[in-house]
Structure formats: C-alpha cells, structure tokens
Design a protein around this motif. Sequence first.
Motif, PDB file in Angstrom:
ATOM      1  N   SER A   1     -55.094   4.997  26.815  1.00 36.57           N
ATOM      2  CA  SER A   1     -53.762   5.347  26.317  1.00 36.57           C
ATOM      3  C   SER A   1     -53.193   6.523  27.098  1.00 36.57           C
ATOM      4  O   SER A   1     -51.999   6.545  27.440  1.00 36.57           O
ATOM      5  CB  SER A   1     -53.830   5.700  24.827  1.00 36.57           C
TER       6      SER A   1
ATOM      7  N   ASN B   1     -49.734   6.212  29.263  1.00 36.11           N
ATOM      8  CA  ASN B   1     -48.602   7.084  28.911  1.00 36.11           C
ATOM      9  C   ASN B   1     -48.160   7.911  30.115  1.00 36.11           C
ATOM     10  O   ASN B   1     -46.966   8.040  30.410  1.00 36.11           O
ATOM     11  CB  ASN B   1     -48.989   8.029  27.775  1.00 36.11           C
TER      12      ASN B   1
ATOM     13  N   SER C   1     -41.952   1.089  15.922  1.00 38.76           N
ATOM     14  CA  SER C   1     -42.739  -0.131  16.130  1.00 38.76           C
ATOM     15  C   SER C   1     -41.888  -1.398  16.191  1.00 38.76           C
ATOM     16  O   SER C   1     -42.274  -2.378  16.811  1.00 38.76           O
ATOM     17  CB  SER C   1     -43.760  -0.284  15.005  1.00 38.76           C
TER      18      SER C   1
ATOM     19  N   ASN D   1     -50.321  -1.533  20.475  1.00 39.03           N
ATOM     20  CA  ASN D   1     -49.605  -0.287  20.202  1.00 39.03           C
ATOM     21  C   ASN D   1     -48.544  -0.494  19.127  1.00 39.03           C
ATOM     22  O   ASN D   1     -48.339   0.368  18.261  1.00 39.03           O
ATOM     23  CB  ASN D   1     -48.947   0.240  21.477  1.00 39.03           C
TER      24      ASN D   1
ATOM     25  N   ARG E   1     -50.275  -0.744  15.736  1.00 40.11           N
ATOM     26  CA  ARG E   1     -50.774   0.591  15.386  1.00 40.11           C
ATOM     27  C   ARG E   1     -49.640   1.485  14.915  1.00 40.11           C
ATOM     28  O   ARG E   1     -49.758   2.195  13.910  1.00 40.11           O
ATOM     29  CB  ARG E   1     -51.474   1.206  16.602  1.00 40.11           C
ATOM     30  N   ASP E   2     -48.518   1.463  15.642  1.00 38.81           N
ATOM     31  CA  ASP E   2     -47.380   2.307  15.276  1.00 38.81           C
ATOM     32  C   ASP E   2     -46.824   1.915  13.905  1.00 38.81           C
ATOM     33  O   ASP E   2     -46.418   2.779  13.122  1.00 38.81           O
ATOM     34  CB  ASP E   2     -46.295   2.217  16.347  1.00 38.81           C
TER      35      ASP E   2
END
Length: 365
Positions: free
Chosen positions: A20, A24, A183, A266, A269-270
Amino acid sequence: MRVGIDLLWVRVGQCGGTESFIRNLMDGFGQYDKENEYILLVSKDNGDSFEVYDHYSNMSRHVLAVKSASQSRRILWENLHLDRAAKRLRIDVMFIPVYSMPMTYGSGIPYVSVIHDLQALHYPQYFSAVKRLFLKFMWKHACKDSAHVVTISEYCRRDLERHYPMVAKRCSVIYNPVETRASRMSVESLTKKYGIKGNDYFYCVSSMLPHKNLETLLEVMAFRKHRGDVLPLVLSGVGGDKAAFEEAVAKRGIRDLVVDTGFVSNEERDCLYENCKLFLFPSVFEGFGMPPIEAMRRGKRVVMTRESCLEEVTQGKAVYVEAPYDVEEWAEKIDKAMTLLPAQEAFEEYELQNVVGKYVRVFEQ
C-alpha cells in the motif's frame, strides 16, 4: 533525473502495508513531480498489476527477467543483475522501498533505501535462524552502503541508529503517505456479503501475527458477549497463522461475533472504515501503523495501544489502552469511545503531496 523504483519484491496482495505504501507513493510521484522521470522495474509475474501507472506521463515500466513469486530466486537475481539493469537503463538514482538493497558493481548509482522496522530484532521467534541472519545482513548493508536511508517514524529512526549507528548522518524520517478516498460502495453491499449493518460493528485491519495482539481482542469480544454486548468484530488482512486464529475464535465461543474478510480491495476496505462503529487496533509493535490514521481521517473513533510508534503517529488523538493485554481495560476504553462524538482528523503531514516533496528532495540530494 531518472529515478528507478525496485518493485521486484512486490508479491501482489501478500505484502500488506508495504505494498500500500509504495502504490500510494507512486501515485504521488505521478501526480506531483513533473520534473523527474520514474522507471518502474517490475517482474514477469507482477508487472501487469502496475499497468495502472502507465497513464502518468513521467512513468514507464520495464519488465525484468525474474519472477517475484520465488523470493529466494528473486533475491539472488536482484543481487546479481539489478544494478547492471539500472546502469543499462541510465538511471540516476535507485529507490529501494524496502530493506533489500542489492549488491552493486561499481555503477556509481546512488541508492536510497527505506527500512520500515527492525521486527526480527524485537520478535526473533517469528523468523528462522537463516531469515534472521539474512535480515540483519541486509539491514547492515543498506545502512552502510545506501547513499541515504529513509525510515518512517522517529521511533524507527532511534531504533535504527541504536543498532546501526553508522547510518545516523544519512538517515531521515519521512512519514508514510496516507490516502483517504470515498469508497463509492453502499453499506447494503456489506450487509449482503457479511451480514453486518452500518454503524453496528467494530473494524480492525491487521495481519494475524502475534504482535498484532488479536488474541486480546478476541478475549475482549468474549468478555463483551458474556455481559450481553453483541456488536461483531470485522477483521481484514493477510499474513500470519489463519488456522490458529480460527481456533482461537472457536475456543472462545465467538464465531457469531467475528467476521474474517481476508484480503479485500481498497474500495471494500474503505467502505468498511466508513461504516464501522469504532476502529480497534490492538497491535503492540509497528513501524508506522497506517490503519488508525485511515480510520481517524474518516471521523472514526479509534481505540488502540500506545506501543512503539503508535502514539507518535496518531499524535495523541486516539483513545489509548495503557495495558495492551488487559481485557477489562480494553472493554472500558471501548465503552468510553462509544460515548464520544465522531471527530475527523486531518493529519496534513501525511498528505501525499507533502510526502512526495520530501522524497524528491532526498533524491535530488
């Protein structure tokens, strides 16, 4: 300036926070650094996963003749060939986002390495004797031979300089970039998939390694169930002993209160962050610890320990458990956090543009 980024170590979906971190950071290089060119050095079996970066005009991928799935073969290949490949590609600075700086062969290319933590020195029981020796050798090599070493918290810097004092004049702290995106998923999708409701579950992002202290969290869930509190715990993550975790859940009679999602996208998860009641983070050792920051950025109250760097990076803004293994204190602090209003924290120093600027200054030096 041409900056090479070693991505051969990335086993997609298996490297947790370090993967991650570099993804990023590469988004940041693509968005905010228009002066330099980035050469992504990828493997035959992970290269496609970095195709998303092709749309940045300052980035290009180069597939090297190695596969990432076999760690031993990859490490051997890196040490025999990576420096030569960098020279062939006319790279000015090589960026190694993990500890695995390869041997160099007189290319003269400066290397910038990142050491995220010295976990094997603190928890040697997690590693074989051979792996411990290898890690110690690689850390020492990176500290001795890198042009510059970046680490990700003041706690880590002190730890690094204590064990490898030769790095002190060539070491700096650059906190991890923390990206927070909406998300665009509905809470109904979580209900359908996991049987949970919005604002009606605890969330944790963690591997199942012992220092993550999940056993204490399971004890807390059992304690809460005994007194009639039945909010479930949702856990997302990879790594560690999944079978032992499942056995620990069954032993405490809380199968109905624990949802193990395994690895999630992601976006999912968000969505889990956005809709949880509280975020719980029982870990007792981290180099940085991104999940509490990600939760607090979304206005969620976080209950966690103060151990290693965790109070430093959360800046005293969480609800802290003083005794990390004390089940009753955990239950008490969770009760306290549930009475608090949501509080969204900015953590501007972890903004991608700020972090990218610091890395670019290191590369330019």
